[in-house]
Design an enzyme around this catalytic site. Structure first.
Site, PDB file in Angstrom:
ATOM      1  N   SER B 178     -48.827   6.056  19.079  1.00  0.00           N
ATOM      2  CA  SER B 178     -49.926   5.158  18.722  1.00  0.00           C
ATOM      3  C   SER B 178     -50.760   5.777  17.597  1.00  0.00           C
ATOM      4  O   SER B 178     -50.204   6.118  16.559  1.00  0.00           O
ATOM      5  CB  SER B 178     -50.763   4.861  19.970  1.00  0.00           C
ATOM      6  OG  SER B 178     -51.592   3.746  19.773  1.00  0.00           O
ATOM      7  N   ARG B 248     -62.987  -1.728  26.529  1.00  0.00           N
ATOM      8  CA  ARG B 248     -61.829  -1.085  27.136  1.00  0.00           C
ATOM      9  C   ARG B 248     -60.960  -2.085  27.888  1.00  0.00           C
ATOM     10  O   ARG B 248     -59.735  -2.026  27.833  1.00  0.00           O
ATOM     11  CB  ARG B 248     -62.294   0.027  28.081  1.00  0.00           C
ATOM     12  CG  ARG B 248     -61.190   0.702  28.851  1.00  0.00           C
ATOM     13  CD  ARG B 248     -60.211   1.414  27.929  1.00  0.00           C
ATOM     14  NE  ARG B 248     -59.328   2.289  28.688  1.00  0.00           N
ATOM     15  CZ  ARG B 248     -58.437   3.098  28.134  1.00  0.00           C
ATOM     16  NH1 ARG B 248     -58.310   3.147  26.820  1.00  0.00           N
ATOM     17  NH2 ARG B 248     -57.672   3.862  28.857  1.00  0.00           N
ATOM     18  N   ASP B 344     -43.483  -3.487  23.522  1.00  0.00           N
ATOM     19  CA  ASP B 344     -44.740  -3.096  22.852  1.00  0.00           C
ATOM     20  C   ASP B 344     -45.097  -4.168  21.826  1.00  0.00           C
ATOM     21  O   ASP B 344     -44.436  -4.303  20.804  1.00  0.00           O
ATOM     22  CB  ASP B 344     -44.534  -1.734  22.169  1.00  0.00           C
ATOM     23  CG  ASP B 344     -45.809  -1.206  21.511  1.00  0.00           C
ATOM     24  OD1 ASP B 344     -46.814  -1.940  21.425  1.00  0.00           O
ATOM     25  OD2 ASP B 344     -45.788  -0.045  21.080  1.00  0.00           O
ATOM     26  N   HIS B 377     -47.006  -1.106  25.248  1.00  0.00           N
ATOM     27  CA  HIS B 377     -47.362  -0.011  24.348  1.00  0.00           C
ATOM     28  C   HIS B 377     -47.519   1.312  25.090  1.00  0.00           C
ATOM     29  O   HIS B 377     -47.113   2.370  24.600  1.00  0.00           O
ATOM     30  CB  HIS B 377     -48.659  -0.382  23.637  1.00  0.00           C
ATOM     31  CG  HIS B 377     -49.132   0.644  22.653  1.00  0.00           C
ATOM     32  ND1 HIS B 377     -48.391   1.000  21.541  1.00  0.00           N
ATOM     33  CD2 HIS B 377     -50.255   1.404  22.607  1.00  0.00           C
ATOM     34  CE1 HIS B 377     -49.047   1.926  20.858  1.00  0.00           C
ATOM     35  NE2 HIS B 377     -50.175   2.180  21.490  1.00  0.00           N
ATOM     36  N   ASP B 378     -48.126   1.276  26.263  1.00  0.00           N
ATOM     37  CA  ASP B 378     -48.394   2.503  27.009  1.00  0.00           C
ATOM     38  C   ASP B 378     -47.133   3.199  27.517  1.00  0.00           C
ATOM     39  O   ASP B 378     -47.229   4.268  28.115  1.00  0.00           O
ATOM     40  CB  ASP B 378     -49.318   2.218  28.190  1.00  0.00           C
ATOM     41  CG  ASP B 378     -50.782   2.466  27.846  1.00  0.00           C
ATOM     42  OD1 ASP B 378     -51.048   2.879  26.698  1.00  0.00           O
ATOM     43  OD2 ASP B 378     -51.642   2.265  28.719  1.00  0.00           O
TER      44      ASP B 378
END
Lengths: 404, 404
Positions: B178, B248, B344, B377-378
């Site tokens: 990232s 967040r 992602d 993505h994580d």
């Protein structure tokens, strides 16, 4: 296509509007007190899924075209989350054209020379229909969070009461996109005998976990705003505009698509080719989003946003029918046309396919069109010729089948 | 694999840590004052892209393993937006394991028995490196928005100064996901002679319009919080926790995927099978998101979040090289392994392919692995065996090529 006998309802709606206004427009904070309203008193409460009988309540609406003598040419347009009844008339706050003038009008796929078209502000919203900004008769102040949670089914029940009120036994067509599409599905399931043809567009039979998540972020943004005052901002004389603006900005991204954002804005800077090394709206996309947030708060009530997002989250038509979506449509004689858009990631085509499969399983006649578009979820509001031609073909065929 | 001569740096880092602490830990609001720091005074300022020479400043870091005698086995791990230097040690605030313990450790793909591994908190962040929560020596109070805008290149320049400080001429491997992957690309472009091998993971050579849009929503959520106090919340004794929490929550959705959200949460209700008809966290996904927001604000500084999101937005490696990404890598001798994940949607595989095509055009040796995963993505932070085996294969081969 104009039918010289189709004069009944032009007068009727004027009468209705007058009657409602004489009864006293609801002393609410609604952002549009000028639409005709149908008012329902304690003898005809709205039986809500939350277990509350809402009374009195009112539904604001707009119409176009004329009801024919047989009362068989009515079209109900169901609006989306932040939409309203101004589908074919300039918006009273923004002065912009009606939100579905591309699709509805003389000679258009929903031809106002042929059909009597109705669109009502959903219950729980803020454009004249009763919602959290309306006055709670028990207290004399705005409901705020004392307003009962609204469901998609409640919206549809209220619309059915409006049709009764207007003397319309059944709909030739029920059509809508996004949350409007949810209402279309709910209509077809709850009142199958009152829906001849149904067009759910860019929608799903349930809200996905990701969509619930995005809605929850928007709600938290509103509730985080101190000016929200635990929902009592109208009495406090404040408005949670910042929180509502942030909620709108975030939601707006989900209505578009990455390719469309890239095409429209890319990484272009505002008024120059270099970054300003600041937190100003350096990129055009930032400026655009901020504008979306700012203009939205002028026309929408924050609590109504909480309620309507919640209604979408709760929607799960299969869960209401033993976990089998096809059960929602068993025995239906309604004909369906389901439309999705390739770049819609909020209600992706898979959601529409699930509806189509359920309709197939229920032996319902159904057409399915996936429109190639890079415009994302909002494509249903935009100039999409493939959607228009699909709508025209389906509606014309349905009209022939109904003898219109 | 332990090299008995690899003792130099274990002592060296202790000395450095002691020296930095003796010089006085920066009197900042940083959330981790306990990592070793490298401190740079006015004689060695950080020349920032914003046109500012930042001095004094400090970089907090952590290491694992030992530097060999030739100083040729150094690995730099670059952390992501809300990451920090605690890659292989428990986090001082959350007490959770290091964020990349899955990938780094004895016998793991980044084998701490073989390599000396460094991870530094990026400049602009809040875990011990100088950022907007640090004291501005000109005023004696926290910088707040007086801190200069930080770029990915600034982060990399500061890391290079840290390596100089640690006596490390060049990196065997530079790796990160990232925003960390952006730093890897910037390293390979800015200091090609100092990077033997590079692994950019789940990243892009520029931030897309959609990603800028999501970041802007998060920034507006923070700035909408009255407790943000125009960035001066540290002196005001407040914290924009609600705004940062909303930021967040929204960002967290983009780190996951719709299939993973559906698999993990679906439409399951908290503690029951029916809706409560309220705005409580009815759905498990809502409860999960609220927890993500609440726990994040305990470990992160709101202004640092503004600065680091901005750094990602500004990143555009092609724009820095005449609009041709390949120009960023002309003549490089670095070997690359680019990794993306199928689900992602923040940095989709297309972004990685653009990097690979540019590297091909620059005649650089490059391997590319698209890992099948529904984790979004994580995934780069999670247990992804296909990523681990790709990393192990690439790193082992690079080590043989370097004679390690």
């Amino acid at each position: 296509m104009d039918n010289p006998t189709d004069t009944a309802l032009r007068q009727d709606t004027s009468v209705e509007a007058g009657r409602a206004l004489r009864a006293g427009a609801e002393p609410s904070q609604a952002l549009d007190p000028k639409s005709p309203v149908a008012r329902f008193n304690a003898d005809r409460p709205l039986a809500m899924d939350a277990g509350v009988d809402l009374a009195p309540f009112q539904i604001a609406y707009q119409t176009a075209g004329r009801l024919n003598a047989a009362h068989s040419n009515a079209v109900l347009i169901c609006h989306a989350l932040t939409g309203d009844q101004h589908f074919a008339h300039p918006h009273p706050v923004t002065k912009k054209p009606g939100w579905w003038e591309t699709l509805v009008g003389p000679g258009k796929p929903i031809d106002t020379d042929r059909y009597f078209v109705i669109c009502s502000n959903v219950v729980g919203s803020c454009m004249g229909s009763t919602g959290p900004a309306s006055i709670d008769p028990r207290t004399g102040r705005a409901y705020g969070l004392d307003f009962p949670l609204v469901t998609i089914r409640d919206m549809v029940r209220a619309q059915a009461m409006l049709l009764d009120h207007l003397g319309i036994p059944d709909l030739f067509l029920c059509i809508g996109g996004s949350m409007g599409g949810m209402q279309v599905l709910q209509w077809a399931s709850l009142y199958p005998e009152r829906v001849f043809a149904a067009m759910p567009i860019a929608t799903g039979a349930r809200h996905s976990a990701q969509n619930i998540a995005f809605h929850e972020v928007g709600r938290q943004a509103i509730m985080a705003d101190l000016a929200w005052e635990n929902g009592r901002y109208l009495e406090a004389g404040t408005r949670p505009s910042k929180g509502l603006g942030v909620a709108r900005m975030g939601a707006h991204i989900t209505y578009l698509s990455e390719p469309a954002l890239h095409r429209k804005f890319g990484r272009r800077f505002q008024g120059g080719s270099a970054p300003t090394f600041s937190f100003n709206a350096d990129f055009q996309i930032e400026s655009y989003l901020r504008h979306q947030g700012l203009s939205f708060v002028e026309r929408f009530d924050a609590n109504a946003y909480l309620y309507l997002t919640r209604a979408m989250d709760y929607f799960d038509l299969a869960a209401d029918h033993g976990g089998v979506l096809a059960n929602a449509f068993r025995g239906t004689r309604t004909r369906f046309c389901v439309i999705s858009f390739t770049s819609d990631w909020l209600f992706p085509t898979a959601d529409s396919r699930a509806i189509v499969h359920a309709l197939n399983a229920a032996a319902a006649p159904v057409a399915f069109v996936e429109v190639e578009s890079d415009k994302g979820h909002d494509a249903f509001l935009l100039d999409e010729p493939a959607m228009f031609s699909a709508a025209r073909g389906f509606i014309d065929a349905a009209a022939r089948a109904r003898g219109l």
